[in-house]
Structures are given as structure tokens and as C-alpha cells.
Design a protein around this motif. Structure first.
Motif, short mmCIF file in Angstrom:
data_model
loop_
_atom_site.label_atom_id
_atom_site.label_comp_id
_atom_site.label_asym_id
_atom_site.label_seq_id
_atom_site.Cartn_x
_atom_site.Cartn_y
_atom_site.Cartn_z
N LYS A 110 33.73 41.71 38.82
CA LYS A 110 34.85 41.09 38.11
C LYS A 110 34.42 39.90 37.26
O LYS A 110 35.26 39.18 36.74
N ASN B 154 40.97 36.74 35.53
CA ASN B 154 41.33 37.85 36.41
C ASN B 154 42.09 38.96 35.69
O ASN B 154 42.77 38.72 34.71
N GLY C 266 44.55 40.80 36.92
CA GLY C 266 45.97 40.84 37.21
C GLY C 266 46.51 42.21 37.59
O GLY C 266 47.70 42.48 37.46
N MET C 267 45.63 43.09 38.05
CA MET C 267 46.10 44.41 38.46
C MET C 267 46.41 44.41 39.96
O MET C 267 45.90 43.59 40.71
N PRO C 268 47.23 45.38 40.40
CA PRO C 268 47.49 45.48 41.84
C PRO C 268 46.22 45.89 42.60
O PRO C 268 45.24 46.29 41.98
N GLY C 269 46.25 45.79 43.90
CA GLY C 269 45.08 46.12 44.72
C GLY C 269 44.54 47.52 44.41
O GLY C 269 45.25 48.36 43.86
N HIS C 270 43.29 47.76 44.77
CA HIS C 270 42.73 49.10 44.51
C HIS C 270 43.23 50.09 45.55
O HIS C 270 43.66 49.71 46.63
N LYS C 271 43.17 51.38 45.18
CA LYS C 271 43.65 52.41 46.10
C LYS C 271 42.57 53.43 46.40
O LYS C 271 41.84 53.86 45.52
N ILE C 272 42.52 53.79 47.67
CA ILE C 272 41.57 54.81 48.08
C ILE C 272 42.39 55.93 48.69
O ILE C 272 43.12 55.72 49.65
N SER C 273 42.30 57.11 48.08
CA SER C 273 43.19 58.19 48.51
C SER C 273 42.63 58.89 49.75
O SER C 273 41.49 58.67 50.13
N MET D 102 31.34 47.85 46.27
CA MET D 102 32.28 46.80 45.94
C MET D 102 33.31 47.35 44.98
O MET D 102 32.97 47.99 43.99
N VAL D 103 34.57 47.09 45.29
CA VAL D 103 35.66 47.66 44.52
C VAL D 103 36.62 46.55 44.14
O VAL D 103 36.94 45.69 44.96
N THR D 104 37.08 46.57 42.89
CA THR D 104 37.90 45.49 42.37
C THR D 104 39.34 45.97 42.20
O THR D 104 39.60 47.17 42.16
N ASP D 105 40.26 45.01 42.07
CA ASP D 105 41.69 45.33 41.88
C ASP D 105 41.87 46.39 40.79
O ASP D 105 41.16 46.42 39.80
N ARG E 126 41.33 53.19 41.28
CA ARG E 126 41.92 54.31 42.02
C ARG E 126 40.79 55.27 42.32
O ARG E 126 40.16 55.81 41.41
#
Lengths: 402, 380
Positions: free
Chosen positions: A35, A279, A281-288, A297-300, A303
């Protein structure tokens, strides 16, 4: 009121060895570590060290950098007096000039520095990943009664010939400077970070500017001149993490080191020395449910539906089902479509890797290439990008590039 | 004039329905309840207003508002640090009457002097118990077109389960509407009617002067509630327009709905419904990206920045800075910021508030219908 020390950050470098990544932006603006951008490190170091006035000298492709810095608020550098200022070359009554060299860039901004009437000026470089407390460096400078100090790193002797080296006596006083010598007399490499007493710096900048044969460069001209005059010059030893990310492979490597802070020494998870950035300003990341994620490492905003191993994903990256990402640096907004395989590579911002396309490969048979895809590029379905490729233009479906 | 700013100001009631979630508001208010990982309830409303061109927003707080002040700061993250307008927080005004307001009439009455000096033609009133991506500009246009005195936004849905426990004594009422040709014909108060109803979202638009006039009159008569005391009895005389909101809403009406609404966001369609078309802003914490260390697994989760995951996650919503230790199993949980699940802990159907620690090896399991809530700062 005078400032004790202000910082001048050299951010004009084109970073030509980063090829595909610096076509549209200056090297200090290159994204790093999920980031951040490279310039976040010196800027955060400044704020964390109590320096509240920073001049950023830009020249090459400044647009992204200018927009990113804005008013400096993300780094707490929006100040009434001081703060961050972007300083491009400008037109003057006596004509205008691009910055001819690092020293000339500072020379052209003498009036900026004089507004703050500082005692000391620290010269920083915008292309290093390093967490450093400049206030400790200043303490050293003052203790030694130095007129000039340079931050140095001990490097392995066999690598020393690649660096500008400071030869110092037992009191750390510099006695000689060797620029990339065949036979090094020292293994103290200059980090390109200097503290000057402002009166001394100004005197030497003016003198250097008057010399028509000078390259107007700190390393080649200013430092040799200081030595010639037997100035009080000291080497400040720094022992933390420091990496010049000037090449694709060093940039990739430094990113991978972020994944292993316990061994590499670059810890971005330190609450005591935060690295600030603008930043997403995105919502949290998603793991399906069908995704696999390992040691990454995964940022906001990400998907993830595919498989992600030992990789760094910047804000808003999408990895579709069935896609594989391994040992990869994938920058903001890029999409890895289903069935695509992305390995051992750097994917810049807003890239689309089409379905079943292949980018890069795990190292084999001494091949260690880091495939690189420039920002905004579209890699067609089923296309194949070899491990040494640098891709800057769209690749058609099914095409192969090496 | 450039048509960028909507000619409306916003008034927010951050304490509405506090009584429905007593645990979550023991040290805060409805507006500052963490939701959807990295956000607070008020973020959705503030962002929707700002994205609709509203840049003069007042928040009339009642109590427990320190966490809200801390969250909002000067309003910079919502682009509300303005010379004209911007963000105003009105604490209880204890000089004139020490009493804390209970209904909208009293709340608005306390800022009448402020309202008199504003320039916007319209006002938008809203609670903060609904998270939505709401286009106020559109509602305002429809309000102006309809020529109504007041517009009310409503949603066609079943009455939320939590509303059935509402305590009139604590001053919380809910409203359902009888709508005919987009006009509100009747307002039912705390109706238990089953099935799909026109449930008010407690979002109102009206002329600023109309509001001031009505509140001045009602306050003098000792009225408390805008809906019950001003609108409901006078639907014959007043033109009250009904604006149906068809977008995604997450309504917090009790602990169960709080849990469910978080979990619903694991479905991409719902997440996109809440976070599109306009961005949602929140306080910046400068966390690093989240790190999954060797041995971690994650399935069907939403995780904010700043987390360090070494254990196993399934069906969870994690806020910023959560740590999950080695060998820990975390299933069907909502973890608020800086929660620590230590090595080997095994938790299921859990809601942890800020800074909760679940000690190593502990097992703690709620159920689908009754998730366990662990209060702020607790060590279990």
C-alpha cells in the motif's frame, strides 16, 4: 522562526532501470509493499524524526507524484509554516534550466531553503527502502562538530566496488572518497543521505555552480571539493534495513522480503515507526470459500477467489477463481482472470491478465528473470509472457512474448 | 452558480435506537458502532451525504459521544473540513435546560439559532442505525418535484425483529407508513403488523424554514416527537411525500441483526450493494496490509488492513488490527478492531468488541441464533 533542520528530497530520478514501471511515473512514486510508494519511506522517516519541512525536487514525469503528495496531509506534513513542498524546475528572470545534477537541483532552490533559515539541511534520496531515524543522525553530526556527514552502510567487501565508498579513520572522520573503485580501501558505502551545515552547503553550491566543468553532482563534485578543503566530514554508520530498489530484481526482492520481516529486517508492522501513505479507502479484502491463501500480504479492496501464495497484493486487486498467483507483486487495481497463472513477476497498476494467460515462471535452470508488466496493460486471453519479458503494450489473445 | 452543492444541509441524530443495542453502546452511541470491518455506522450516512453534494452537516449528540468525536475529528476524512459549513457537532446544551433531549423536536429546538443563520433552502434529517449507499440528491429532486412539505424515505421490508422489543419509555419509536400514490396517508407507531411493510428509514427532507416553524410551535406546546406529534396527526393538511428506497440497507435493530448484517456482507452482491456506486469514507489508521503467515487458512472472510493471521478463519468479518494466533480456529465471528485471538483458541459465533483478548487454548462458542458478545477490553 528558524527551523533547526529541513529536508530536501531528491525525487527527480527517471529510474530507467525499472523500465516498464517508470514509463509514466517517477521512480519515487513506484508502488511498494502492498500500500505504499517508495517516497512514503523518506517522508515517514522525516515526520517520525521530527522534521516538518520537506522540499521534494521533481523533474521526470512528476504528475503522479504531485497528485500523490498533494498537501502532504497523509504524512502530517500540511503545516502552516513548513510542511511538504514539491519543487519542480521553474522559469527565472535570467532564464530557465532543468536540474542539471543533484547539486544543481538544490542550488536552484536556495531561496526555498533560506525562507526557513535552517542550521542544517538533510539531503535525502527518493529511491530507497529504509527506516531511519534522522534525529539520531543529526545528534551524531552535532556531537562530532561536523560540517558534513554522510550515512554509510557496511557492505560485504566483494560488493564494495559497486558503491561510492567513504574511507574513515577511527573517529569516523572521512579521509577519502572512492567512487566505485576497483580496489576499495573501505567497505563503508554511501547511502546518498547527507547532513550539511547550511552555510557550508550554500557556499559549496554557489562555488560549484560557478565552475563550468562541474557535473553539479554531490558525489562527483561537492564531496570531493569538501575533502580538498579539509572540511570536518564524518561517516555515520547505519545498520538497519536499507535497499536501493533501482532495478526490477531488487524491487521484486525487497517486496518479497516484506513477507518475511523476521529474517529480512524490513518490518512494516512496527507501531513505533509507522510508514504513512495515501490510503485507498476501500472496504476490507475478501477471500471467498474456494480461495487458497498462503503466506501473503493482502490490502483493502482485494477480492480473492483463486490461489495466492507468497505474494503481495495491493489495494483492489482481483484474483478470479482458478487463477494462480505465486511469488508475485500485483499492484493496485489489477485483475487476474480465471485460469491465469502469474508467477515470479511484477504486475503494475490496473493491468488485466486475461483468462488462462501465463505471466512469468518460477525460476528453473539458472533462469531467474522477473517478468514485468507495465501499468494499464491488457494481456489477452491465453497469452504467454516469458520470465524475462518487459511488457509495456497490450498483448493480443494467444500471443507469446519473451 | 456552478451546480455542485445541493442546497440542503444535513442533521444527524446519532443516538437514535441506542436502547436496542445496550451492550454495543455501553461506551459509545449508535453512530460509532463499528460495522462492516473498518467502518462505523455514521460513515455510511456521512459519505452518502458528502457524495450527494451536502457539505454542511450537524450532528446533535445526546450522550456517550466521546468515541464519535474521536472518530470524526475535524471531519477531514469525509472532506468536511470546510470554511463554510463542514461538520458541526452539537453537544447537549446544558445552560438553558440541563435535560438531555429525547425526541427530534427537542433536539432540533436546541439548534434553532444555528439553523436560522444557515443559507441552505432544505434540510435532511437522518438517524444512523441504517448503513446504506443513499443518493440524497435524487431524493431531494423527487421532493422538490412532488411539491411536498415533507418527504420520508421508506423501505419495503418486514419489521425488523429488534423493533419488537422497543421500549417506548426510552423514547425509541418506529414508524410504518400507509402509502397511496407516493403520498403518506397514515403513520403507524410501533405497529406489530406481520409481512412486508413500508418501514420508515427515518430520513426526512423538508424546507429549512418549515422545520424551524414546526419545531418552534411544537416545542412551545411541549411536544417531543417530530413523527408522532407533528406529522402523524396532520397528514390531511400536510403534503407528506413517500420516497421508496430500493437500494441495499443494513439495519441494526438488536445484537442478532448486528451479527447477521455483518455476515451478509460476505456475499459479494450485498457488499457491492453497500459500497457502490459511491465510496464510503472512514477514519484513516495507517495500518499496514494484512499478513497471512505460513499455516494460516482463510475461507469466506472479509478482513480489513492491519491484521496478522496465523490461524484458521472461516465465515468471519474482521476489523482493523486483529491478530489470530497459531492453530486458533475462528468460525462465524465478527471481530472488532485490535481483537486478539491467541494461539490454539477455538471460537465460534462470537462478537468481540474493541481490544478483546481470547486467551490461548480457550474454547468459546455461541450459536447461530445467539452469538456471544464480549465487551470492550475484556480478557477471556
Amino acid at each position: 522562526m528558524a527551523k533547526e533542520m529541513i529536508a530536501m528530497l531528491l525525487a527527480g530520478g527517471q529510474g530507467s532501470r525499472l523500465y516498464a514501471l517508470t514509463q509514466k511515473l517517477a521512480k519515487p512514486a513506484v508502488p511498494f509493499g502492498g500500500k505504499y510508494r517508495i517516497i512514503d519511506f523518506p517522508l515517514s522517516n522525516c515526520v517520525n524524526s521530527g522534521i516538518d519541512t520537506v522540499g521534494i525536487l521533481t523533474q521526470y514525469q512528476p504528475m503522479v507524484l504531485n497528485e500523490y503528495i498533494g498537501n502532504g496531509q497523509p504524512w502530517d506534513l500540511d503545516r502552516l509554516y513548513g510542511g511538504v513542498h514539491v519543487l519542480p524546475p521553474y522559469q527565472q528572470a535570467s532564464g530557465s534550466d532543468w536540474y542539471k545534477g543533484t547539486a544543481n537541483a538544490i542550488y536552484q532552490n536556495i531561496s526555498f531553503i533560506e525562507r526557513y533559515n535552517p542550521q542544517y539541511v538533510i539531503i535525502l534520496s527518493g529511491d530507497q527502502i529504509c527506516k531511519q531515524d534522522y534525529s539520531d543522525f543529526l545528534r551524531f553530526h552535532k556531537e562530532k562538530g561536523a560540517e558534513f556527514s554522510v550515512a554509510v552502510m557496511e557492505v560485504p567487501w566483494e560488493e564494495a566496488p559497486r558503491f561510492g565508498l567513504m574511507v574513515a579513520d577511527e573517529t569516523d572522520r572521512i579521509t577519502e572518497f572512492q567512487e566505485k573503485p576497483k580496489h576499495p580501501k573501505s567497505n563503508l558505502a554511501s547511502m546518498g543521505i547527507y547532513i550539511f551545515n547550511w552555510d557550508i552547503l550554500k557556499k559549496y553550491l554557489v562555488e560549484d555552480e560557478a565552475d563550468p566543468n562541474s557535473e553539479n553532482d554531490f558525489g562527483n563534485n561537492i564531496i570531493p571539493n569538501l575533502l580538498r578543503d579539509n572540511r570536518s566530514m564524518y561517516a555515520y554508520r547505519f545498520s538497519g534495513y536499507w535497499k536501493d530498489v533501482g532495478t526490477i530484481s531488487s524491487l521484486w526482492e525487497a517486496n518479497m522480503e516484506v513477507l518475511d520481516p523476521e529474517h529480512s529486517g524490513i518490518n512494516l508492522f512496527d507501531d513505533e515507526w509507522k510508514i504513512y501513505s495515501r490510503n485507498s479507502g476501500m472496504p476490507g479484502h475478501k477471500i471467498s470459500p474456494e480461495a487458497v491463501i498462503e503466506n501473503s500480504m493482502v490490502t483493502d479492496g482485494c477480492r480473492i477467489s483463486g490461489s495466492v501464495k507468497h505474494s503481495i497484493l495491493f489495494a483492489g486487486v482481483r484474483v478470479e477463481a482458478g487463477a494462480e498467483v505465486e511469488d508475485a507483486v500485483v499492484m493496485g487495481g489489477s485483475v487476474i482472470k480465471s485460469g491465469a497463472v502469474v508467477k515470479h513477476c511484477i504486475i503494475a497498476e490496473n493491468v488485466v491478465v486475461g483468462e488462462n494467460a501465463i505471466v512469468g515462471a518460477m525460476p528453473a535452470d539458472g533462469e531467474k528473470g522477473v517478468a514485468t508488466v507495465g501499468s494499464g496493460v491488457y494481456i489477452g486471453d491465453g497469452a504467454k509472457i516469458g520470465p524475462n519479458a518487459m511488457v509495456n503494450n497490450n498483448v493480443k489473445d494467444g500471443d507469446v512474448q519473451w | 452558480m456552478v451546480n455542485t452543492n445541493t442546497s440542503a444541509l444535513g442533521i444527524i441524530f446519532p443516538n437514535s435506537y441506542d436502547s436496542l443495542v445496550p451492550d454495543l453502546v455501553s461506551e459509545r452511541l449508535m453512530a460509532s458502532i463499528p460495522f462492516a470491518g473498518r467502518y462505523r455506522m455514521v460513515d455510511f450516512l456521512l459519505s452518502s451525504m458528502v457524495n450527494s453534494g451536502i457539505d454542511n452537516i450537524s450532528i446533535i449528540v445526546r450522550k456517550n459521544y466521546h468515541s464519535l468525536m474521536d472518530h470524526l475529528g475535524s471531519g477531514r476524512e469525509w472532506d468536511l473540513t470546510r470554511k463554510n459549513g463542514g461538520l458541526n457537532i452539537f453537544p447537549p446544551y446544558s445552560e438553558k435546560n440541563v435535560k438531555i433531549y429525547s425526541g427530534r423536536v427537542e433536539a432540533v429546538a436546541s439548534i434553532l439559532d444555528f439553523l436560522k443563520n444557515q443559507k441552505e433552502k432544505y434540510v435532511i434529517l437522518s438517524d444512523t442505525h441504517i448503513a446504506a449507499n443513499f443518493d440524497f440528491h435524487r431524493m431531494l429532486e423527487e421532493h422538490i418535484e412532488s411539491g411536498a412539505d415533507v418527504s420520508i424515505a421508506y423501505k419495503k421490508e418486514e419489521i425488523p425483529a429488534g423493533f419488537k422489543n422497543i421500549q417506548v419509555s426510552k423514547g425509541d419509536l418506529y414508524y410504518t407508513l400507509l402509502v397511496k400514490d407516493s403520498r403518506v396517508k397514515r403513520i403507524f407507531i410501533n405497529s406489530p403488523e406481520p409481512g412486508i411493510q413500508n418501514v420508515s428509514m427515518n430520513i426526512y427532507i423538508m424546507n429549512r424554514e418549515f422545520l424551524m416553524e414546526q419545531v418552534t410551535g411544537a416545542y412551545a406546546r411541549g411536544y417531543i416527537y417530530f413523527e408522532r406529534d407533528i406529522l402523524a396527526p396532520r397528514l390531511e393538511k400536510l403534503h407528506v411525500h413517500a420516497y421508496e428506497f430500493q437500494g441495499y440497507t443494513a439495519r441494526v435493530s438488536d445484537m442478532k441483526s448486528y451479527f447477521d448484517e455483518n455476515m451478509k456482507l460476505l456475499d459479494d452482491a450485498n457488499l457491492d450493494g453497500l459500497f457502490a456506486p459511491s465510496p464510503v469514507y472512514t477514519k484513516i489508521r495507517d495500518d499496514n496490509p494484512t499478513r497471512y503467515i505460513n499455516g494460516a487458512t482463510a475461507k469466506n472472510v472479509m478482513v480489513a488492513d492491519g491484521c496478522v493471521i496465523e490461524g484458521n478463519l472461516e465465515n468471519c468479518v474482521l476489523s482493523r488490527g486483529v491478530k489470530v494466533g497459531k492453530g486458533a480456529t475462528v468460525k462465524n465471528c465478527v471481530l472488532m478492531q485490535d481483537t486478539v485471538i491467541e494461539d490454539g483458541a477455538d471460537v465460534e459465533y462470537l462478537i468481540t468488541d474493541k481490544n478483546v483478548t481470547i486467551s490461548a487454548g480457550k474454547t468459546l462458542k455461541g450459536t447461530d441464533t445467539f452469538p456471544i458478545y464480549v465487551a470492550k477490553g475484556q480478557v477471556v
